[in-house]
Design a protein around this motif. Structure first.
Motif, short mmCIF file in Angstrom:
data_model
loop_
_atom_site.label_atom_id
_atom_site.label_comp_id
_atom_site.label_asym_id
_atom_site.label_seq_id
_atom_site.Cartn_x
_atom_site.Cartn_y
_atom_site.Cartn_z
N HIS A 248 1.58 5.36 -2.05
CA HIS A 248 1.04 6.43 -2.91
C HIS A 248 2.15 7.20 -3.61
O HIS A 248 3.26 7.31 -3.09
CB HIS A 248 0.22 7.41 -2.07
CG HIS A 248 -0.99 6.78 -1.46
ND1 HIS A 248 -2.22 6.77 -2.07
CD2 HIS A 248 -1.15 6.12 -0.29
CE1 HIS A 248 -3.09 6.14 -1.30
NE2 HIS A 248 -2.47 5.72 -0.21
N HIS B 50 3.38 7.94 1.76
CA HIS B 50 2.93 9.10 0.97
C HIS B 50 4.08 10.06 0.65
O HIS B 50 3.85 11.25 0.42
CB HIS B 50 1.88 9.92 1.74
CG HIS B 50 0.47 9.37 1.66
ND1 HIS B 50 0.07 8.23 2.30
CD2 HIS B 50 -0.64 9.84 1.03
CE1 HIS B 50 -1.22 8.02 2.08
NE2 HIS B 50 -1.68 8.98 1.30
N ASP C 98 1.43 2.42 3.71
CA ASP C 98 0.60 3.55 3.28
C ASP C 98 1.49 4.78 3.09
O ASP C 98 1.13 5.90 3.44
CB ASP C 98 -0.50 3.81 4.32
CG ASP C 98 -1.69 4.58 3.77
OD1 ASP C 98 -1.66 4.96 2.59
OD2 ASP C 98 -2.65 4.81 4.54
N HIS D 288 -4.83 6.78 -4.80
CA HIS D 288 -6.27 6.99 -4.59
C HIS D 288 -6.98 7.09 -5.94
O HIS D 288 -6.69 7.99 -6.73
CB HIS D 288 -6.52 8.28 -3.80
CG HIS D 288 -5.98 8.27 -2.42
ND1 HIS D 288 -6.53 7.53 -1.39
CD2 HIS D 288 -4.93 8.91 -1.86
CE1 HIS D 288 -5.84 7.73 -0.28
NE2 HIS D 288 -4.86 8.56 -0.54
N GLU E 51 -6.26 2.46 -4.51
CA GLU E 51 -7.03 2.54 -3.27
C GLU E 51 -8.32 3.26 -3.60
O GLU E 51 -8.31 4.46 -3.89
CB GLU E 51 -6.24 3.28 -2.18
CG GLU E 51 -6.97 3.33 -0.85
CD GLU E 51 -6.14 3.97 0.27
OE1 GLU E 51 -5.14 4.65 -0.03
OE2 GLU E 51 -6.51 3.79 1.45
N HIS F 176 0.85 -1.20 0.00
CA HIS F 176 0.00 0.00 0.00
C HIS F 176 0.88 1.24 0.00
O HIS F 176 1.43 1.61 1.04
CB HIS F 176 -0.90 -0.07 1.24
CG HIS F 176 -1.86 1.07 1.42
ND1 HIS F 176 -2.81 1.06 2.42
CD2 HIS F 176 -2.02 2.24 0.77
CE1 HIS F 176 -3.51 2.18 2.38
NE2 HIS F 176 -3.04 2.93 1.38
FE FE Z 1 -3.53 5.06 1.43
#
Ligand code: FE
Ligand code: AMP
Ligand code: ZN
Ligand code: FE
Length: 281
Positions: A7, A248, A246, A37, A61, A5
């Motif tokens: 981004h 970023h 996750d 996303h 996602e 996961h």
């Molecule tokens: Fe996320």
């Protein structure tokens, strides 16, 4: 090391897909999923940047909303990016984010907070899935706020009066479309309560009926008790347990690979996809 996961700047991360791949390689990640996303626009660049030693899992996602209005993030992995229903779902969600952002700006302006759509667009890379993080960046640029984190703790929180929902599929619809497109679905950070309302454990059974494959158990936003509870539900429902960062970029504190997925769990998850779509060079 498996991180499922992450981004890029195709949504609200700060690394380009190229930079993400390089970072993953230099940090010893062996399997990496790119999950922007509501967008698959980073897939091509990520694939081009790929070198031997790293396996790429293409994903997204998906922002969904339950009929009760609870926000649920659904990770779709290994699906066919050319699937019509999938493309429509991604485009619809992305399109809806512009009018939604305009509404949030209107509410802020009404209370004397000066910010414009141009400011937000200037904070978002071209073609990016526009979200609150970009609005936060724009507010930081004006000097009103210090960081994205501060924005999410106050002005732009889910419970804030400036928060506007965006039109989205239900979690069940997203799961169905991901499955139709040959992929697998994993509910992302289900117990991340700091962000707003979360779903109850009972709803997991409904999602399993819709075809849910896994649950993101190890995630920064879950404490030890929440992870234990989630793992328990996951075992009871015979779902795959994942862990992921996750990541970023500099947009969030999360560091790449800070939570990982067990290889046996990943193997099980991958075997549930219609095709073995993992990319390696
Ligand atoms: Fe996320
Ligand atoms: P939106 O989809 O526009 O409602 O924005 C929600 C997104 O903002 C989430 O998917 C997160 O990636 C991001 N986000 C949530 N909390 C934070 C935070 N504290 N700092 C930075 N980004 C965040
Ligand atoms: Zn995000
Ligand atoms: Fe999320």
């Amino acid at each position: 090391m498996i991180d499922l996961h992450t981004h890029t700047n195709v949504s609200d991360g700060t690394d380009s897909p190229f930079e993400l791949i390089n970072k993953a390689m230099s940090q010893g990640i062996t399997t990496l999923a790119i999950t922007d996303h509501d967008s698959i626009d980073g897939w091509q660049e990520a694939e081009r940047a790929l070198r031997p030693g790293l396996q790429l899992v293409k994903g997204a996602e998906i922002s969904t909303l339950t009929t009760d209005g609870i926000s649920v993030h659904m990770l779709g992995l290994l699906f066919d990016g050319g699937n019509e229903a999938m493309i429509t779902m991604l485009n619809d969600t992305k399109d809806q984010r512009i009018p939604r952002m305009k509404k949030m700006i209107e509410l802020l302006n009404r209370d004397g907070i000066t910010i414009s759509m141009d400011d937000v667009m200037a904070a978002a890379p071209e073609g990016a899935t526009v979200g609150r993080p970009h609005l936060a960046d724009a507010l930081v640029a004006t000097g009103l706020l210090k960081s994205r984190d501060e924005a999410f703790q106050g002005l732009l929180n889910n419970d804030s009066k400036y928060y506007v929902e965006h039109v989205a599929p239900t979690p069940e619809e997203a799961i169905r479309i991901i499955k139709e497109a040959g992929g697998v679905s994993v509910i992302a950070h289900p117990f991340a309560s700091r962000r707003g309302q979360i779903v109850s454990v009972d709803t997991f059974a409904t999602l399993v009926q819709a075809g849910l494959n896994g649950v993101e158990v190890d995630h920064r936003d879950h404490n030890a008790q929440e992870r234990a509870d989630l793992l328990h539900v996951t075992r009871e429902l015979n779902l795959v347990a994942t862990g992921s960062s996750d990541y970023h970029g500099t947009g969030k504190l999360n560091s790449l690979g800070e939570n990982l997925t067990n290889p046996a769990e990943w193997e099980r998850l991958e075997s549930m996809a219609r095709e073995r779509r993992v990319i390696s060079k």
